[in-house]
Design an enzyme around this catalytic site. Sequence first.
Site, short mmCIF file in Angstrom:
data_model
loop_
_atom_site.label_atom_id
_atom_site.label_comp_id
_atom_site.label_asym_id
_atom_site.label_seq_id
_atom_site.Cartn_x
_atom_site.Cartn_y
_atom_site.Cartn_z
N LYS A 13 -9.54 -0.28 9.06
CA LYS A 13 -9.14 0.76 9.68
C LYS A 13 -9.40 2.18 8.81
O LYS A 13 -9.83 2.79 9.75
CB LYS A 13 -7.69 0.39 9.88
CG LYS A 13 -7.07 -0.12 9.93
CD LYS A 13 -5.33 0.03 10.46
CE LYS A 13 -4.75 0.46 8.80
NZ LYS A 13 -4.61 -0.87 8.38
N ARG A 88 3.51 2.55 11.66
CA ARG A 88 4.15 1.19 11.30
C ARG A 88 5.36 0.49 11.19
O ARG A 88 5.41 -0.72 10.78
CB ARG A 88 3.85 1.34 9.36
CG ARG A 88 2.66 1.16 9.37
CD ARG A 88 1.96 1.26 7.72
NE ARG A 88 1.30 0.13 6.51
CZ ARG A 88 0.69 0.97 5.85
NH1 ARG A 88 0.24 2.58 6.45
NH2 ARG A 88 -0.26 0.14 5.50
N ARG A 127 -11.87 -4.64 -3.86
CA ARG A 127 -12.24 -3.75 -3.50
C ARG A 127 -11.82 -2.08 -5.10
O ARG A 127 -10.98 -2.37 -5.79
CB ARG A 127 -10.90 -3.15 -2.45
CG ARG A 127 -11.79 -1.81 -1.66
CD ARG A 127 -10.70 -0.90 -0.75
NE ARG A 127 -9.27 -1.07 -0.68
CZ ARG A 127 -8.54 -1.19 0.47
NH1 ARG A 127 -9.45 -1.33 1.59
NH2 ARG A 127 -6.51 -1.09 0.46
N ARG A 155 -7.44 0.14 -6.63
CA ARG A 155 -6.17 0.91 -6.14
C ARG A 155 -4.77 0.01 -7.29
O ARG A 155 -5.07 -1.15 -6.56
CB ARG A 155 -6.37 0.29 -4.96
CG ARG A 155 -6.18 2.85 -4.11
CD ARG A 155 -6.41 1.83 -2.77
NE ARG A 155 -4.84 1.04 -2.56
CZ ARG A 155 -5.01 1.67 -0.44
NH1 ARG A 155 -5.45 1.69 0.27
NH2 ARG A 155 -3.55 0.95 -0.23
N ARG A 166 1.89 -6.54 1.00
CA ARG A 166 1.88 -5.61 1.98
C ARG A 166 1.56 -6.40 3.50
O ARG A 166 2.20 -5.68 4.81
CB ARG A 166 0.63 -5.03 1.97
CG ARG A 166 1.19 -4.11 0.67
CD ARG A 166 -0.05 -3.32 0.10
NE ARG A 166 -1.32 -2.06 0.62
CZ ARG A 166 -2.47 -2.35 0.43
NH1 ARG A 166 -3.00 -2.61 -0.52
NH2 ARG A 166 -3.79 -1.89 1.23
#
Length: 219
Positions: A13, A88, A127, A155, A166
């Site tokens: 996104k 969300r 990532r 992260r 998540r």
Amino acid sequence: MDLILFGPPGAGKGTQAHRLSKLLGIPSISTGDLMRAERAGESDLGKKFDSYMSQGLLVPDTLVVELLEGRLGRADAAGGAIFDGYPRTLPQALALDELLASADRAIQHVVSIDIELDEMLERITGRRACQATGQIFHLRYNPPPADFQGTLVQRPDDTEAVVRKRYEEYTRKTAPLKEHYGDRGLLRAVDGVGALDQVAARIRTAIGWTSGCRGGPAV
Ligand code: AMP
């Protein structure tokens, strides 16, 4: 134009929102980025966000809506925005409807970028960001160049355990929003697997964008 990029964590996104932002000349608004900025500043609000984010839990709606309202009120968002990672939950979606309506605006498109759990886990856990510049790499798909001098960091909420949480939050609280927008005929699903350019082209088709022609319903 106001549009939402919807999808599970790791769907791409953020990357696609930045591309669209350049194409359409409207800002992309990521509540995740806004929260990370608060966290980096170590404000009281940032510490509150941190306690939810580090566990992969959604931040309570009242805090998120306030943050969003502040960002949406800035001049660059007066002509439209791309919402990345917001809404969300249903209360967040309703709050956005209200905020936009008060400015005679409304969501025109909701594009759901679809990927499976396995793909998502591989993308997110690989990532890494350059500590100094924030540039994003992927250990396998987009590694830093051979002469890269920086330090790569992960992260804190990109570890497998937190990513699974998540995803669970997404499935339980966010995915049901598809009905909210689907019922209004606003939702288009695109396959999130493929090269960035391919996915970007699918999104442009979904919002009915052709060169020089903005908006219009998807056909
Ligand atoms: P993101 O960068 O969009 O993946 O968001 C990272 C984390 O920030 C999420 O796992 C949540 O803890 C929090 N967050 C971001 N946006 C929202 C939102 N709209 N509602 C609740 N929590 C959010």
